[in-house]
Write an enzyme that holds these catalytic residues in place. Structure first.
Site, short mmCIF file in Angstrom:
data_model
loop_
_atom_site.label_atom_id
_atom_site.label_comp_id
_atom_site.label_asym_id
_atom_site.label_seq_id
_atom_site.Cartn_x
_atom_site.Cartn_y
_atom_site.Cartn_z
N ASN A 105 25.30 67.13 23.09
CA ASN A 105 25.64 67.06 21.66
C ASN A 105 25.13 68.36 21.02
OD1 ASN A 105 22.99 66.76 20.34
ND2 ASN A 105 22.89 64.78 21.39
N ASN B 154 21.42 53.04 22.65
CA ASN B 154 22.55 53.24 23.53
C ASN B 154 22.53 52.36 24.78
OD1 ASN B 154 22.06 56.55 22.55
ND2 ASN B 154 23.87 55.40 21.96
N ARG C 13 24.07 60.49 31.50
CA ARG C 13 23.41 59.26 31.02
C ARG C 13 23.83 58.02 31.81
NH1 ARG C 13 22.03 58.40 24.83
NH2 ARG C 13 20.62 57.01 25.93
N HIS D 123 27.60 59.82 16.98
CA HIS D 123 27.45 58.37 17.09
C HIS D 123 27.51 57.79 15.67
CE1 HIS D 123 25.07 58.36 21.16
NE2 HIS D 123 26.30 57.89 21.37
N ASP E 121 25.75 55.57 14.32
CA ASP E 121 24.44 55.36 13.69
C ASP E 121 23.78 56.65 13.21
OD1 ASP E 121 23.45 56.48 16.04
OD2 ASP E 121 22.21 54.76 16.61
N ALA F 153 17.04 66.29 20.43
CA ALA F 153 18.00 65.69 21.38
C ALA F 153 19.13 65.01 20.63
CB ALA F 153 17.28 64.70 22.28
N CYS G 134 18.11 55.49 16.60
CA CYS G 134 18.48 55.72 18.01
C CYS G 134 17.39 55.24 18.95
CB CYS G 134 18.67 57.21 18.28
SG CYS G 134 19.88 58.02 17.28
N1 ARG Z 1 20.73 62.97 23.56
C1 ARG Z 1 21.26 61.67 23.33
C2 ARG Z 1 22.76 61.69 23.53
O1 ARG Z 1 23.37 62.68 23.21
C3 ARG Z 1 20.89 61.19 21.95
C4 ARG Z 1 21.33 59.80 21.69
C5 ARG Z 1 21.11 59.36 20.27
N2 ARG Z 1 21.39 57.99 20.13
C6 ARG Z 1 22.02 57.41 19.09
N3 ARG Z 1 22.09 56.13 19.07
N4 ARG Z 1 22.59 58.11 18.15
O2 ARG Z 1 23.34 60.75 24.00
#
Ligand code: ARG
Length: 294
Positions: free
Chosen positions: A37, A86, A105, A183, A185, A273, A279
């Site tokens: 991201n 997540n 992931r 995302h 959220d 991140a 998150c």
């Molecule tokens: N580095 C993670 C990703 O890109 C961050 C996730 C953040 N999570 C969230 N629920 N917004 O997946």
């Protein structure tokens, strides 16, 4: 408390209770090891483990003051596992497990699956080619009568019909158009008493119209780009309490005027991140609680 001393109990099963519960994962192996991201760009291995741990603990302790917090054992080589939003989406004891878009992931899925199944949740899985990134992209309206679901960056729109069928709930699809808010959220937070905290430019025109049609003007709390970039919408809300990263005085006043009490925490290590307060937690509506306690 050190993360090592955090006890991960193995004897929990889902039971409906009045007490809210959240799932968290200590940041023992947290880092930025890859870029999936825009926030991660330029932050490869730029995190401080000590600060991340301290910031994570401040959230953990603040949350423990108002809810139960379950813990998941972190795994070496899976730095983003700390973002338990997540892991999946839980509703009435059913967990729709995440099906991560990025290969980096995907190995987390096994550990999440194991945690939920060993606690008696019913697990539903999507086919590999349909991405769904859990509560990161699926948030219930405050009365839980509908599910707002994001698509366009991580979660694919096809997953929404699957969510609707599996959970027997109306799903409203929201198109995410700004890669910084990849995302749901990160740009949308339904709050108590029918308020909505959101960053309007993160949505496609029709999706924004849908949001603004549902939430009357007096209940909408749009945030500035600056607050959005400080992950203001990545807020945990429980009753009248909101836990979130540090935000502007203006937004703080707006939320206080709406009757919310804010717990602001420095979470900048996690912003590297692409995450903040929300998150770092997954809500368990039917929380796992120790057997024999009900
Ligand atoms: N580095 C993670 C990703 O890109 C961050 C996730 C953040 N999570 C969230 N629920 N917004 O997946």
């Amino acid at each position: 408390m050190s993360t090592q001393s955090v006890q991960v109990s193995h004897e929990f099963f889902p039971v409906a209770t009045m007490r809210h519960a959240y799932l968290m994962c200590p940041p023992r192996f947290y880092d930025v090891n890859y870029v999936i991201n825009p926030w991660m760009t330029g932050n490869l291995h730029a995190t401080s483990s000590a600060r991340a741990l301290e910031q994570w603990r401040s959230l953990y302790h603040a949350l423990r003051g108002i809810a139960d917090v379950m813990l998941l054992e972190p795994q070496s080589g899976l730095p983003d596992m700390v973002f338990t939003a997540n892991a999946g989406l839980e509703h009435n004891g059913i967990v729709i497990l995440s099906s991560f878009r990025h290969i980096e992931r995907q190995p987390e899925e096994n550990f999440f699956r194991r945690w939920f199944s060993s606690r008696g949740y019913t697990i539903i899985e999507l086919p590999r080619e349909i991405s769904f990134e859990g509560e990161g992209d699926a948030l219930f309206s405050n009365d839980r009568s509908l599910l707002w679901a994001g698509y366009g960056m991580r979660t694919t729109k096809e997953s929404h019909a699957f969510l609707s069928r599996s959970l027997n709930i109306e799903v409203v699809s929201l198109h995410l158009v700004d890669p910084r808010f990849y995302h749901l959220d990160t740009c949308f937070a339904p709050l108590a008493d029918g308020y909505i905290l959101y960053y309007p430019p993160a949505f496609g025109t029709a999706s924004l119209a849908r949001i603004e049609d549902y939430y009357p003007m007096a209940k909408r709390i749009p945030v500035s780009e600056e607050d959005a970039c400080n992950f203001a919408c990545n807020a945990i809300n429980l009753d009248r309490t909101i836990l979130l990263n540090n935000v502007s005085e203006k937004l703080r006043e707006r939320l206080e005027t709406a009757g919310f009490q804010m717990i602001s925490l420095a979470l900048d290590e996690f912003l590297k991140a692409g995450g903040a307060a929300k998150c770092l937690v997954m809500e368990l509506n039917h929380p796992a609680i120790p057997m024999g306690k009900t």
